[in-house]
Design a protein around this motif. Structure first.
Motif, mmCIF file in Angstrom:
data_model
loop_
_atom_site.group_PDB
_atom_site.id
_atom_site.type_symbol
_atom_site.label_atom_id
_atom_site.label_comp_id
_atom_site.label_asym_id
_atom_site.label_seq_id
_atom_site.Cartn_x
_atom_site.Cartn_y
_atom_site.Cartn_z
ATOM 1 N N PRO A 135 0.762 -1.179 0.060
ATOM 2 C CA PRO A 135 0.116 0.114 -0.057
ATOM 3 C C PRO A 135 0.877 1.203 0.153
ATOM 4 O O PRO A 135 2.118 1.093 0.261
ATOM 5 C CB PRO A 135 -0.916 0.027 1.323
ATOM 6 C CG PRO A 135 0.204 -1.037 2.259
ATOM 7 C CD PRO A 135 0.782 -2.077 1.311
ATOM 8 N N GLY A 136 0.402 2.167 -0.387
ATOM 9 C CA GLY A 136 0.802 3.719 -0.338
ATOM 10 C C GLY A 136 0.897 4.143 0.984
ATOM 11 O O GLY A 136 1.918 4.993 1.033
ATOM 12 N N CYS A 137 0.048 3.758 1.957
ATOM 13 C CA CYS A 137 -0.110 4.396 3.325
ATOM 14 C C CYS A 137 -0.902 3.509 4.026
ATOM 15 O O CYS A 137 -1.712 2.733 3.742
ATOM 16 C CB CYS A 137 -0.600 5.797 3.372
ATOM 17 S SG CYS A 137 -0.875 6.425 4.934
ATOM 18 N N VAL A 138 -0.270 3.210 5.427
ATOM 19 C CA VAL A 138 -1.124 2.391 6.346
ATOM 20 C C VAL A 138 -1.052 3.395 7.611
ATOM 21 O O VAL A 138 -0.084 3.812 8.024
ATOM 22 C CB VAL A 138 -0.618 1.214 6.648
ATOM 23 C CG1 VAL A 138 -1.370 0.159 7.717
ATOM 24 C CG2 VAL A 138 -0.489 0.434 5.510
ATOM 25 N N ILE A 139 -2.393 3.425 8.253
ATOM 26 C CA ILE A 139 -2.414 4.157 9.319
ATOM 27 C C ILE A 139 -3.482 3.577 10.493
ATOM 28 O O ILE A 139 -4.601 3.008 9.828
ATOM 29 C CB ILE A 139 -2.854 5.839 9.042
ATOM 30 C CG1 ILE A 139 -2.884 6.551 10.172
ATOM 31 C CG2 ILE A 139 -4.135 5.734 8.205
ATOM 32 C CD1 ILE A 139 -3.415 8.035 10.169
ATOM 33 N N ASP A 140 -3.127 3.687 11.747
ATOM 34 C CA ASP A 140 -4.227 3.282 12.701
ATOM 35 C C ASP A 140 -4.691 4.574 13.122
ATOM 36 O O ASP A 140 -3.977 5.258 13.786
ATOM 37 C CB ASP A 140 -3.250 2.513 13.622
ATOM 38 C CG ASP A 140 -2.835 1.078 13.420
ATOM 39 O OD1 ASP A 140 -3.158 0.862 12.174
ATOM 40 O OD2 ASP A 140 -2.013 0.551 14.091
ATOM 41 N N THR A 141 -5.913 4.939 13.018
ATOM 42 C CA THR A 141 -6.520 5.961 13.310
ATOM 43 C C THR A 141 -7.246 5.716 14.518
ATOM 44 O O THR A 141 -7.582 4.662 15.060
ATOM 45 C CB THR A 141 -7.618 6.547 12.313
ATOM 46 O OG1 THR A 141 -8.760 5.555 12.362
ATOM 47 C CG2 THR A 141 -7.166 6.696 10.943
ATOM 48 N N ILE A 142 -7.344 6.899 15.419
ATOM 49 C CA ILE A 142 -7.857 6.908 16.805
ATOM 50 C C ILE A 142 -9.151 7.713 16.701
ATOM 51 O O ILE A 142 -8.796 9.232 16.426
ATOM 52 C CB ILE A 142 -6.952 6.952 17.751
ATOM 53 C CG1 ILE A 142 -5.869 5.895 17.859
ATOM 54 C CG2 ILE A 142 -7.709 7.050 19.213
ATOM 55 C CD1 ILE A 142 -4.748 6.473 18.781
ATOM 56 N N SER A 143 -10.345 7.342 16.809
ATOM 57 C CA SER A 143 -11.511 8.405 17.169
ATOM 58 C C SER A 143 -12.143 8.127 18.258
ATOM 59 O O SER A 143 -12.333 6.966 18.750
ATOM 60 C CB SER A 143 -12.666 8.124 15.659
ATOM 61 O OG SER A 143 -11.887 8.251 14.604
ATOM 62 N N ARG A 144 -12.886 9.144 18.548
ATOM 63 C CA ARG A 144 -13.712 8.970 19.966
ATOM 64 C C ARG A 144 -14.891 9.455 19.675
ATOM 65 O O ARG A 144 -15.286 10.717 19.025
ATOM 66 C CB ARG A 144 -13.152 9.781 21.232
ATOM 67 C CG ARG A 144 -11.964 9.241 21.660
ATOM 68 C CD ARG A 144 -11.338 9.756 23.117
ATOM 69 N NE ARG A 144 -10.199 9.051 23.739
ATOM 70 C CZ ARG A 144 -9.794 9.310 24.644
ATOM 71 N NH1 ARG A 144 -9.940 10.693 25.310
ATOM 72 N NH2 ARG A 144 -8.477 8.699 25.040
ATOM 73 N N TYR A 145 -16.058 8.737 20.060
ATOM 74 C CA TYR A 145 -17.451 9.069 19.535
ATOM 75 C C TYR A 145 -18.534 8.975 21.078
ATOM 76 O O TYR A 145 -18.208 8.156 21.767
ATOM 77 C CB TYR A 145 -18.104 7.874 18.708
ATOM 78 C CG TYR A 145 -17.200 7.861 17.607
ATOM 79 C CD1 TYR A 145 -17.452 8.755 16.365
ATOM 80 C CD2 TYR A 145 -16.514 6.662 17.276
ATOM 81 C CE1 TYR A 145 -16.791 8.774 15.119
ATOM 82 C CE2 TYR A 145 -15.413 6.712 15.973
ATOM 83 C CZ TYR A 145 -15.808 7.640 14.946
ATOM 84 O OH TYR A 145 -15.118 7.594 13.930
ATOM 85 N N THR A 146 -18.961 10.129 21.030
ATOM 86 C CA THR A 146 -20.206 10.147 22.042
ATOM 87 C C THR A 146 -21.509 10.323 21.585
ATOM 88 O O THR A 146 -22.002 10.931 20.481
ATOM 89 C CB THR A 146 -19.966 11.546 22.854
ATOM 90 O OG1 THR A 146 -18.635 11.702 23.356
ATOM 91 C CG2 THR A 146 -20.700 11.653 23.979
ATOM 92 N N PHE A 147 -22.256 9.271 21.785
ATOM 93 C CA PHE A 147 -23.387 9.089 21.260
ATOM 94 C C PHE A 147 -24.731 9.986 22.003
ATOM 95 O O PHE A 147 -24.344 10.156 23.208
ATOM 96 C CB PHE A 147 -23.867 7.638 21.440
ATOM 97 C CG PHE A 147 -23.171 6.634 20.417
ATOM 98 C CD1 PHE A 147 -23.610 6.600 19.156
ATOM 99 C CD2 PHE A 147 -21.842 6.375 20.649
ATOM 100 C CE1 PHE A 147 -22.713 5.799 18.145
ATOM 101 C CE2 PHE A 147 -21.170 5.416 19.908
ATOM 102 C CZ PHE A 147 -21.787 5.296 18.575
ATOM 103 N N ASN A 148 -25.598 10.059 21.381
ATOM 104 C CA ASN A 148 -27.139 10.906 21.883
ATOM 105 C C ASN A 148 -27.768 9.892 22.824
ATOM 106 O O ASN A 148 -27.515 8.459 22.757
ATOM 107 C CB ASN A 148 -27.823 11.378 20.948
ATOM 108 C CG ASN A 148 -27.394 12.648 20.077
ATOM 109 O OD1 ASN A 148 -26.993 13.267 20.722
ATOM 110 N ND2 ASN A 148 -27.381 12.271 18.502
ATOM 111 N N PRO A 149 -28.034 10.346 24.184
ATOM 112 C CA PRO A 149 -28.749 9.355 24.974
ATOM 113 C C PRO A 149 -30.036 8.637 24.232
ATOM 114 O O PRO A 149 -30.575 9.181 23.346
ATOM 115 C CB PRO A 149 -29.362 10.265 26.024
ATOM 116 C CG PRO A 149 -28.779 11.770 26.033
ATOM 117 C CD PRO A 149 -28.348 11.670 24.555
#
Length: 156
Positions: free
Chosen positions: A139-153
């Motif tokens: 591949p041209g690039c490999v990344i391990d992304t980190i995201s944080r999600y807050t859901f609506n109640p």
């Protein structure tokens, strides 16, 4: 095809799944030139087709950071998070550029959910995105992304 998640529980249960791949995108010289203009990186291997043809790659190549930036385009094509109060890009664990992306190459994103964990009111999601190059083994690039999600109640 985007995988859709609408709750913390759904994301937590998705750990380990293969998200598949996006459609192909052609990397043309105008895209490379625009990235060079935006970043001030006018190195000849990116923007001088005549000189680059005689260089180590036989043609102009995309900037590594241009290839990396396409992950922002590919991620929403791989997964959709509904019912969100907020989602943020928290960072990345690793970024690698195993192969050059030559002008005219077609690339696509491939994703896998590596980890999903509950952190207080958030779900932290680690997704590995590989920017595959058509016809190439690396591949041209490999990344391990980190995201944080807050859901609506959840309302009953």
């Amino acid at each position: 095809m985007s995988h859709v998640f609408d709750s913390a529980q759904a994301l937590l249960a998705a750990e380990g799944i293969d998200l598949g791949h996006t459609e192909w995108l052609t990397i043309d010289q105008p895209r490379i030139d625009l990235f060079a203009e935006a970043t001030g990186d006018h190195q000849w291997i990116h923007v001088d087709p005549e000189r680059a043809a005689q260089g180590p790659f036989g043609a102009c190549i995309a900037h590594g950071y241009l290839t990396l930036s396409l992950v922002n385009l590919f991620l929403p094509q791989l997964l959709t998070i509904d019912n969100l109060a907020m989602g943020v890009n928290y960072g990345s664990d690793r970024v690698r550029f195993p192969a050059p992306v030559r002008v005219g190459a077609r690339v696509r994103g491939r994703g896998q959910i590596l980890r999903a964990e509950q952190l207080a009111d958030n779900v932290q999601l680690v997704v590995r995105v590989s920017v595959e190059i058509e016809g190439e083994s690396r591949p041209g690039c490999v990344i391990d992304t980190i995201s944080r999600y807050t859901f609506n109640p959840v309302t009953e």
